[in-house]
Design an enzyme around this catalytic site. Structure first.
Site, PDB file in Angstrom:
ATOM      1  N   ASP A   7      -7.402 -26.868  88.010  1.00 42.92           N
ATOM      2  CA  ASP A   7      -8.468 -26.853  86.988  1.00 42.92           C
ATOM      3  C   ASP A   7      -9.379 -25.812  87.388  1.00 42.92           C
ATOM      4  O   ASP A   7     -10.084 -25.750  88.221  1.00 42.92           O
ATOM      5  CB  ASP A   7      -9.274 -27.927  86.492  1.00 42.92           C
ATOM      6  N   LYS A  14     -11.055 -26.857  90.845  1.00 42.63           N
ATOM      7  CA  LYS A  14     -10.873 -28.099  91.174  1.00 42.63           C
ATOM      8  C   LYS A  14      -9.583 -28.629  91.267  1.00 42.63           C
ATOM      9  O   LYS A  14      -8.535 -28.048  90.351  1.00 42.63           O
ATOM     10  CB  LYS A  14     -11.550 -29.284  89.992  1.00 42.63           C
ATOM     11  N   TYR A  90      -8.197 -25.075  65.249  1.00 40.79           N
ATOM     12  CA  TYR A  90      -8.537 -23.860  65.051  1.00 40.79           C
ATOM     13  C   TYR A  90      -7.555 -22.820  64.221  1.00 40.79           C
ATOM     14  O   TYR A  90      -6.537 -23.134  64.377  1.00 40.79           O
ATOM     15  CB  TYR A  90      -8.415 -23.505  66.736  1.00 40.79           C
ATOM     16  N   ASP A  99      -9.088 -25.155  79.014  1.00 39.89           N
ATOM     17  CA  ASP A  99      -9.571 -26.201  79.698  1.00 39.89           C
ATOM     18  C   ASP A  99     -10.080 -27.124  78.584  1.00 39.89           C
ATOM     19  O   ASP A  99     -10.161 -28.333  78.880  1.00 39.89           O
ATOM     20  CB  ASP A  99     -11.002 -25.695  80.710  1.00 39.89           C
TER      21      ASP A  99
END
Length: 243
Positions: A7, A14, A90, A99
């Site tokens: 990530d 991370k 969306y 993310d």
């Protein structure tokens, strides 16, 4: 099957190695991405690598090059119209940050019912997920440090120092810290009311570096889930690998 999940965020990268459980998790600052090579040299070579990034092209290119050098398949996750039980409302699904999308997938896998997904890092995202797995939309607000930095840069005479959060701050640095925290908590609470107005009381799930600080001041039942994006990457990898 061993899976290396990454990530890559604005401030930190991370990562975790999944071998039926998380055998290792760690992070580096985004500006120190080459340090990952040393950290990963000690790992059992993963068979599969999955990543999402909002950290820019340089980080993505480094990760691509490392995966190629190891002969590992690297799967980049981008937001979809529908994936792993989550539907994206969306108008242009690809505009949603990867993310945020991955965190929604993690939450859909971890809890039942409606949820408010709060990722509190450099920015704070507050995303609404219905009990049917529909992502309705969400908010993006500056993170706690970013708000304080903006006040320091944009005004004359305001100090940039660590203040304490208080209901009635008695000095300037506490007023800045308290204003930032109240802004974030207020946004979370308003989104919670909006989602509850659709007929289901949502769970509030917090992740990111400021998650525990927000939990302390939210005044609402909530749960902290560390490394929520890594959990979502694991879910996607398992789905794609048929495990």
């Amino acid at each position: 099957m061993s899976i290396l999940a990454v990530d890559a965020g604005n401030s930190r990268i991370k990562w975790g190695l999944w071998e039926g459980r998380w055998s290792r998790q760690d992070s580096v600052t985004t500006g120190e991405v080459p340090l990952l090579a040393d950290a990963w040299a000690a790992l059992t070579t993963p068979r599969y690598m999955i990543a999402c990034s909002v950290a820019g092209a340089q980080v993505s290119e480094w990760l691509d090059a490392w995966a190629r050098s190891q002969g590992i398949t690297l799967r980049w996750v981008t937001s979809q119209r529908e994936q792993c039980g989550v539907r994206n409302r969306y108008r242009e699904p690809a505009q949603l940050g990867a993310d945020r999308w991955v965190a929604l997938i993690a939450v859909r896998n971890l809890v039942e019912g409606a949820a408010l997904v709060v990722n509190a890092g450099t920015a704070v995202t507050i995303d609404a997920l219905t009990q049917e797995g529909e992502f309705l939309g969400g908010l993006i607000v500056p993170g706690l440090d970013l708000m304080a930095d903006a006040l320091t840069r944009g005004t004359a005479g305001l100090p940039r120092a660590g203040g304490a959060v208080a209901q009635f701050p008695g000095n300037t640095v506490d007023a800045i810290a308290s204003g930032a925290m109240q802004s974030v908590c207020g946004a979370v609470e308003r989104m919670e009311r909006a989602l509850a107005g659709r007929g289901a009381e949502p769970q509030i799930l917090l992740s990111g570096g400021a998650a525990r600080a927000i939990l302390d001041h939210l005044g609402r039942p909530a749960r902290v889930i560390p490394n929520l994006v890594l959990e979502g990457l694991r879910v996607i990898a398992a789905d794609e690998c048929g495990r």
